[in-house]
Design a protein around this motif. Structure first.
Motif, PDB file in Angstrom:
ATOM      1  N   ASN A 102     -11.536   6.820 -23.610  1.00 26.54           N
ATOM      2  CA  ASN A 102     -11.419   6.996 -22.370  1.00 26.54           C
ATOM      3  C   ASN A 102     -12.073   5.977 -21.610  1.00 26.54           C
ATOM      4  O   ASN A 102     -11.792   5.752 -20.432  1.00 26.54           O
ATOM      5  N   TYR A 103     -12.944   4.891 -22.350  1.00 29.91           N
ATOM      6  CA  TYR A 103     -13.373   3.841 -21.683  1.00 29.91           C
ATOM      7  C   TYR A 103     -12.475   2.750 -21.320  1.00 29.91           C
ATOM      8  O   TYR A 103     -12.324   2.229 -20.078  1.00 29.91           O
ATOM      9  N   ASP A 146     -14.472   4.945 -27.856  1.00 25.71           N
ATOM     10  CA  ASP A 146     -13.633   6.278 -27.096  1.00 25.71           C
ATOM     11  C   ASP A 146     -12.711   5.590 -25.668  1.00 25.71           C
ATOM     12  O   ASP A 146     -12.733   4.668 -25.275  1.00 25.71           O
ATOM     13  N   LYS A 158      -9.196   3.859 -20.472  1.00 28.77           N
ATOM     14  CA  LYS A 158      -8.458   4.547 -19.312  1.00 28.77           C
ATOM     15  C   LYS A 158      -9.276   4.405 -18.010  1.00 28.77           C
ATOM     16  O   LYS A 158      -8.664   4.133 -17.133  1.00 28.77           O
ATOM     17  N   ALA A 206     -17.046   8.775 -19.394  1.00 26.47           N
ATOM     18  CA  ALA A 206     -16.741   7.551 -19.809  1.00 26.47           C
ATOM     19  C   ALA A 206     -17.414   6.151 -19.001  1.00 26.47           C
ATOM     20  O   ALA A 206     -16.534   5.461 -18.877  1.00 26.47           O
ATOM     21  N   LEU A 207     -18.658   6.216 -18.975  1.00 25.86           N
ATOM     22  CA  LEU A 207     -19.450   5.282 -18.415  1.00 25.86           C
ATOM     23  C   LEU A 207     -19.533   3.965 -19.483  1.00 25.86           C
ATOM     24  O   LEU A 207     -19.711   4.508 -20.597  1.00 25.86           O
ATOM     25  N   PHE A 208     -19.368   2.646 -18.955  1.00 25.03           N
ATOM     26  CA  PHE A 208     -18.968   1.783 -19.934  1.00 25.03           C
ATOM     27  C   PHE A 208     -20.510   1.693 -20.438  1.00 25.03           C
ATOM     28  O   PHE A 208     -21.623   1.187 -19.970  1.00 25.03           O
ATOM     29  N   ASN A 217     -16.317  13.179 -19.873  1.00 26.28           N
ATOM     30  CA  ASN A 217     -17.332  12.774 -20.797  1.00 26.28           C
ATOM     31  C   ASN A 217     -17.929  11.651 -19.830  1.00 26.28           C
ATOM     32  O   ASN A 217     -18.624  10.845 -20.503  1.00 26.28           O
ATOM     33  N   PHE A 267     -14.104  11.389 -15.771  1.00 26.85           N
ATOM     34  CA  PHE A 267     -13.476  11.969 -16.976  1.00 26.85           C
ATOM     35  C   PHE A 267     -14.670  12.930 -17.435  1.00 26.85           C
ATOM     36  O   PHE A 267     -15.680  12.893 -16.774  1.00 26.85           O
ATOM     37  N   PHE A 307      -1.214   7.683 -16.895  1.00 24.16           N
ATOM     38  CA  PHE A 307      -1.599   7.525 -18.216  1.00 24.16           C
ATOM     39  C   PHE A 307      -0.403   8.171 -19.183  1.00 24.16           C
ATOM     40  O   PHE A 307      -0.335   7.651 -20.403  1.00 24.16           O
TER      41      PHE A 307
END
Lengths: 284, 382
Positions: A178-179, A176, A181, B105-107, B103, B101, B72
């Motif tokens: 977004n990671y 993804d 970003k 976007a947690l690692f 979703n 975000f 971005f």
């Protein structure tokens, strides 16, 4: 009531292939435990002698060389394919994407023999690479590249590239964006983002690609045979020599059995060694 | 901190709010993707500690605007300032912005603690200090004791809290929220909204919230920027947006509204008089500035501004009840009034009296009981 009425029919071709494969494997196994009678294709009675013979340094060395060769090939393929796969999944330019796809995947459509012959033209003492280096004055006499392990690895890397690029690109495209970003917004520059986010998350693809390249190379025959020219002994060239020059089918069969066992063992070991890395990537 | 001689605001009209250096400022920012204009000359000033919402339907440019502020995307025209500093060309990782975000976007390969610590590690904060601040941030979002979990072991609401902690722990200059509630179920959404608003007020962090949900926008924001088709249509406090929408789009996108056929009768200063059938109402004059006296206008009425009277009462519009929807605390009536409106009119009647007094088919009268009515030049449905 059968809820999947055609399942049997659909599975039957695969079943036939499996039966054939198992029969062939059993035949090879059967040969491997027979005695060799020189000068004839007939085989003698039951014996473990073929497997005992494999402990001799000559053969043990061939196995070790093969493992080393596979490891080197897989490693160099990984290092070369990763940037390509990364560019393939990250570029916005469709022209660049097509270019990378063509360059990395079309070799798959040429046979291994054709590709290997082109490498012979490149690597030979009067070949492209040597003439170029001589003309540029970087060498004063041709560098021996044909019939060396280095030459074999170079050609094998090329042969293995397409599959590695495809596997890595599949893994990279599933990350993804977004990671990255999120990491960027948290103050990470491009290098840190790659090392802490992209690379660990692509680990499953790296492990899969590496294992595949390893197994692929282990069974390679044409490339080590033609470029190695008999001076780079691998398990598959040895099997060929024994089977079709000496007609020692029993020993060739036992080499095949051990080769298969070895490559399965190495892949299992790789999988095991990589499992902490995969866990780190959060896929298991 | 006030900077009265800030060059950015020095030549601006001297409205009180302009004396304060904006936390975020956009000067005519335009973004194109190929031939299509995603954002058209956005002008926006967000005050320190303000909760600003970008509200609009999908494709209106709100996410583009967010991505431009985050760094971005690069603007094609215009300038962006964060706390007075020009950041138009600054890469995202140097803007010191926290983002939650959609979703989260947690690692996935890091524990909750590692996720929250990420922004501190990149800043080279000392280990002990990181541990302390991570603990503090997790306590703020009520997730103390979850430090060693992996994101996939958390519920959606918990993941969102981690994402919020991760964005806040770096003490960002601006907090950006990209539709953070859309992945949560309805019950959780309400409580997370209250909690987020509480944390935001407590920390006083300037926040930009992107949503397409007008309910979220109205309940949480200090101000709302309503966007459509790449343009900012109106920037105002939620009640102003609701009561005094600047155009047809805002009037119909925010809250429910029925459109009645009116006629401009007179103009008195700031107020215009509009007649609807036998009834006359006062509306703000500005939106109808281009309409001649005697011409038609569209009158936008909120469902709670309408009331039922007996048929034929003076100053009422005749109508027929076509549907009745019981909503618990109130009853929604759908009314056909062919003389006054092209479409069904929605009327919201508090309590449950309307259930029995206005059955389907009842012939009733409608009156407008509010001053918060707006009218616009006639046009297609927005």
């Amino acid at each position: 009531m059968n809820t999947r009425p055609f399942l049997g029919w659909f599975v039957s071709p695969a079943g036939l292939v499996a039966v054939g494969l198992i029969a062939a494997m059993l035949a090879v196994f059967q040969y491997s435990v027979r005695a060799y009678i020189p000068g004839t294709l007939e085989v003698g009675g039951f014996t473990w002698a073929n497997f005992e013979a494999m402990l001799r340094p000559l053969y043990a060395l061939a196995f070790w060389n093969t493992v080393l060769l596979c490891f080197e090939t897989a490693l160099f393929t990984l290092l070369l394919a990763y940037p390509l796969a990364y560019a393939l999944t990250r570029t916005n330019s469709s022209a660049l994407r097509s270019f990378i796809l063509i360059v990395s995947v079309t070799p798959l459509f040429l046979g291994e023999v054709v590709r290997t012959y082109s490498w012979m033209i490149v690597l030979g003492n009067n070949g492209f690479l040597n003439s170029l280096l001589l003309k540029l004055g970087l060498l004063d006499r041709p560098l021996q590249m044909m019939f060396t392990a280095g030459g074999v690895v170079a050609a094998l890397v090329h042969v293995t590239m397409p599959i590695m690029v495809i596997m890595l690109a599949a893994a990279l495209s599933h990350i993804d964006r977004n990671y990255e970003k999120a990491a960027e917004s948290l103050g990470a520059g491009p290098i840190r983002i790659f090392l802490t986010i992209t690379l660990p998350l692509s680990m499953p693809g790296i492990v899969a690609g590496f294992s595949t390249a390893f197994a692929w190379t282990f069974s390679a025959f044409a490339t080590p045979q033609l470029i190695g020219g008999g001076r780079v002994a691998t398990v598959s060239t040895l099997i060929y020599q024994l089977g079709f020059s000496s007609f020692n089918f029993p020993f060739a069969a036992s080499l095949s059995i051990i080769g298969l066992a070895l490559s399965l063992a190495v892949i299992a070991l790789l999988k095991k060694a990589a499992s902490p890395l995969e866990r780190m990537a959060g896929t298991t | 901190m006030l900077m009265r001689t800030d060059p950015m605001t020095a030549d601006m009209p001297s409205v009180a709010s302009d004396k304060i250096r904006p936390a975020v400022q956009l000067d005519g920012v335009t973004k194109r993707f190929g031939d299509s204009v995603a954002l058209h000359e956005a002008w926006l000033k967000i005050r320190p500690s303000e909760f600003m919402t970008l509200l609009g339907p999908s494709g209106c440019g709100k996410t583009t605007l967010l991505n431009l502020i985050a760094g971005f995307l690069e603007a094609d025209n215009g300038e962006i300032f964060i706390e007075g500093a020009l950041v138009t060309e600054t890469p995202a990782h140097m803007r010191e912005i926290g983002i939650v975000f959609q979703n989260y976007a947690l690692f996935p390969h890091m524990s909750v603690a590692k996720n929250v610590a990420y922004g501190l590690t990149t800043r080279g904060v000392e280990k002990k200090e990181i541990a302390r601040r991570v603990e503090e941030a997790l306590a703020l979002v009520k997730l103390s004791g979850f430090a060693d979990r992996k994101p996939r072991q958390l519920s959606g609401g918990q993941q969102q809290r981690v994402a919020l902690a991760r964005a806040l722990v770096i003490k960002p200059k601006v907090l950006l929220l990209d539709e953070p509630f859309s992945a949560l179920d309805k019950n959780l959404r309400g409580s997370m909204q209250v909690e987020l608003k509480q944390i935001q007020r407590e920390l006083g962090v300037t926040t930009i919230f992107v949503t397409h949900d007008q309910g979220e926008a109205l309940s949480m924001s200090d101000r709302i920027a309503v966007m459509s088709a790449g343009r900012i249509r109106q920037i105002a406090a939620p009640d102003d947006i609701y009561r005094r929408p600047a155009d047809r789009f805002v009037a119909s996108f925010v809250g429910d509204a029925s459109v009645l056929n009116g006629r401009l009768v007179a103009r008195r200063g700031d107020v215009a008089v509009v007649s609807i059938g036998d009834m006359s109402v006062n509306v703000p004059a500005t939106p109808t500035a281009g309409v001649a006296i005697g011409d038609a206008v569209d009158v936008f009425v909120r469902p709670e501004h309408l009331a039922v009277t007996p048929r034929g009462a003076s100053g009422s519009l005749p109508g027929t009840v076509t549907a009745q929807v019981f909503q618990g605390g109130h009853v929604d009536l759908y009314i056909d009034a062919p003389g006054s409106a092209r479409e069904r009119i929605l009327l919201r009647s508090p309590g449950i009296a309307a259930l029995s007094s206005c059955p389907v088919g009842a012939e009733i009268g409608l009156t407008i009981g509010s001053d918060d009515i707006v009218a616009f030049p006639p046009g297609e449905a927005p």
